[in-house]
Design a protein around this motif. Structure first.
Motif, PDB file in Angstrom:
ATOM      1  N   THR A 270     -21.723 -41.199  -8.603  1.00  0.00           N
ATOM      2  CA  THR A 270     -21.045 -40.352  -9.585  1.00  0.00           C
ATOM      3  C   THR A 270     -19.845 -39.631  -8.979  1.00  0.00           C
TER       4      THR A 270
ATOM      5  N   TRP B 268     -13.686 -51.712  -8.207  1.00  0.00           N
ATOM      6  CA  TRP B 268     -12.928 -51.017  -9.263  1.00  0.00           C
ATOM      7  C   TRP B 268     -11.511 -51.569  -9.352  1.00  0.00           C
TER       8      TRP B 268
ATOM      9  N   ALA C 201     -17.119 -42.154  -9.310  1.00  0.00           N
ATOM     10  CA  ALA C 201     -16.809 -42.342 -10.726  1.00  0.00           C
ATOM     11  C   ALA C 201     -16.041 -41.158 -11.299  1.00  0.00           C
TER      12      ALA C 201
END
Length: 530
Positions: free
Chosen positions: A188, A226, A191
């Motif tokens: 997280t 990503w 992210a």
């Protein structure tokens, strides 16, 4: 517990023990102020605008004299000279600790193992400057031939805490791409950071001395995936740079050779922000401001090497730390920066201090003193006043406090608030000293006499920040010499790293038989929940 070390058998140590008992039996800290109208002048030091006030510590001129004798008995000055000359002061790894060379302004050579490391440092700095300029000026572009708008630094520990602290503290000097930091292996964190970024215009800098740190590599893999979704597998390499002592591993990961910047074995992670680990800072603030940071640190280096002990800020700060830890047996110290820009200072000092001096075994096989590094904790004032200052004023444990404040804000429009902030800082150290008086209810009573040190300087600039961080580095080193520990290794950290691979298999119910019942039980519970 280890047996008594040699330093505890010295005349100076035993004299300090007897002196401490006499002092606390005859004087309170408030009485020391009442008896000496010049106490501030007698127990404060200054280097240009930087003031270190330790008058609110329970000590006298005799204390200082005995502490100086202790430093002499421990060979602090000789050990300091060995540090700067490139001797193998990191004896468990048989290598020097030459972070100070990274910020040296000297044109002289420094030969280590027949190699002039100053030449290597200058060559590395030239490459870093060139790369940073090309990123800042848009000459080195992303996949879409557009300049990079964002730089994400991926690292952990010393590869993250120092650069993060400096980047936050020098926010007023940022004029390059936006700078972000990812450290936690919790996905997280990654992210949340990239949620608002354009992958086509984002550069990742992977900072890992060994290029094998589990958390850093996991986040680097997330970055690669990503990016691949946006720019394709073939162009991912255009979005990576690396700072490492293992260039082959960085190249195998996919970083282009021209974007790999070398570290050296003689730079410890928590002392590395002055090196290629500082590349994100160089991109964010530019060459002049980054080298002003190095100059500030070098200014403190020169002071540490040249000033007599009684006038030497790092030496006296370290000696007061020893006085508190070993003779008053205070187990912690609180770091309290009265500056939002310095909000990461406590976390940075936790690693610098506790990873360096949180040890039992002494350097070179010698035994350490009974009590070495204290627990370091803290937060920014005035927020902390509404969190844990209750314990500082009325708790059953005495916690030496270190206040850090700056006289001026960068924005004159903020002067009114800054004036209130400074008043809070002065009020808290005064309250710790004086406590309450008169016949009042027990629950309102604050005993006072609680020690604090205050560091004040004019303004947060690259120079003053570099000077402050070098002061803390050298304080840590002074304490390590007296305690007889090696400030430059971290074998306790290495133990935890070595177990990660084993526990990954345990999470999958493999190799679990040899583990203790608690580990087995926790792993089984997690498997059920997952």
């Amino acid at each position: 517990m280890f047996t008594t070390s040699g330093i505890e058998q010295t005349h100076a140590w035993k004299e300090l023990q007897a002196h401490q008992r006499t002092l606390i039996g005859t004087h309170t800290l408030r009485q020391l102020f009442a008896e000496d109208s010049a106490r501030f002048d007698n127990f404060s030091l200054q280097l240009d605008d930087l003031l270190m006030d330790f008058s609110k510590v329970c000590l006298t001129a005799k204390t200082v004299s005995l502490l100086i004798q202790l430093a002499q008995a421990a060979g602090v000055e000789a050990r300091r000279d060995a540090l700067f000359s490139g001797d193998a002061v990191n004896d468990s790894e048989d290598r020097p600790a030459l972070h100070t060379a990274l910020r040296s302004q000297s044109k002289s050579s420094l030969i280590v193992g027949s190699i002039d490391i100053m030449t290597a440092i200058r060559q590395s700095q030239a490459r870093l400057i060139d790369f940073a300029k090309r990123i800042r000026h848009g000459n080195l572009t992303a996949t879409n031939e557009q300049p990079f708008t964002d730089v994400v630094s991926i690292g952990i520990g010393g590869s993250d805490l120092g650069p993060r602290l400096v980047a936050t503290a020098l926010r007023s000097y940022h004029d390059g791409p936006r700078l972000h930091f990812v450290s936690n292996i919790d996905g997280t964190h990654f992210a949340d950071i990239v949620a608002t970024l354009d992958p086509c215009r984002t550069l990742f800098i992977v900072s890992s001395k060994s290029f094998s740190t589990t958390e850093t590599l996991a986040n680097a893999e997330m970055a690669k995936n990503w990016l691949a979704h946006a720019v394709g597998d073939n162009d991912v390499w255009r979005h990576f740079a690396a700072a490492t002592a293992a260039p082959e591993k960085a190249a195998a990961f996919g970083v282009a050779r021209e974007c790999i910047f070398e570290l050296w074995g003689w730079v410890g992670g928590r002392y590395s922000l002055w090196s290629a680990i500082g590349l994100p800072l160089l991109i964010a603030v530019g060459t002049k401001h980054f080298f002003d940071l190095l100059s500030g640190a070098h200014c403190m280096d020169k002071h540490f090497c040249a000033a007599p002990v009684s006038k030497n800020l790092p030496l006296m700060l370290g000696l007061v730390g020893v006085w508190h830890r070993n003779f008053f047996r205070y187990p912690t110290r609180a770091v309290l920066p009265y500056s939002h820009r310095l909000r990461h200072l406590p976390a940075y000092l936790q690693q610098l201090d506790m990873e360096s001096n949180g040890k039992q075994a002494g350097a070179g096989g010698r035994t350490a003193v009974r009590h070495t590094g204290p627990v370091v904790w803290g937060a920014t004032g005035s927020n902390a006043q509404h969190a844990f200052f209750q314990l500082l004023h009325q708790g059953t444990d005495v916690v030496p406090c270190e206040f850090v404040a700056v006289a001026r804000s960068h924005d004159s429009a903020l002067d009114a608030n800054h004036r209130v902030l400074l008043a809070n800082c002065l009020a808290q150290s005064e309250a710790l000293l004086h406590g309450t008086s008169g016949d009042i209810e027990p629950h309102r009573r604050c005993v006072g006499g609680r020690p604090s040190i205050t560091l004040l300087f004019e303004k947060i600039t690259p120079f003053t920040l570099g000077r402050l961080l070098a002061l803390y580095e050298h304080r840590t080193f002074v304490e390590s010499v007296i305690w007889g520990v090696n400030a430059f290794d971290q074998w306790g950290v290495e133990l935890g790293k070595s177990l990660i691979g084993e526990l990954l298999t345990v999470m999958d119910d493999e190799g679990i038989a040899g583990k203790d019942s608690s580990t087995r039980g926790q792993a089984a519970h997690l498997r059920r929940l997952r």
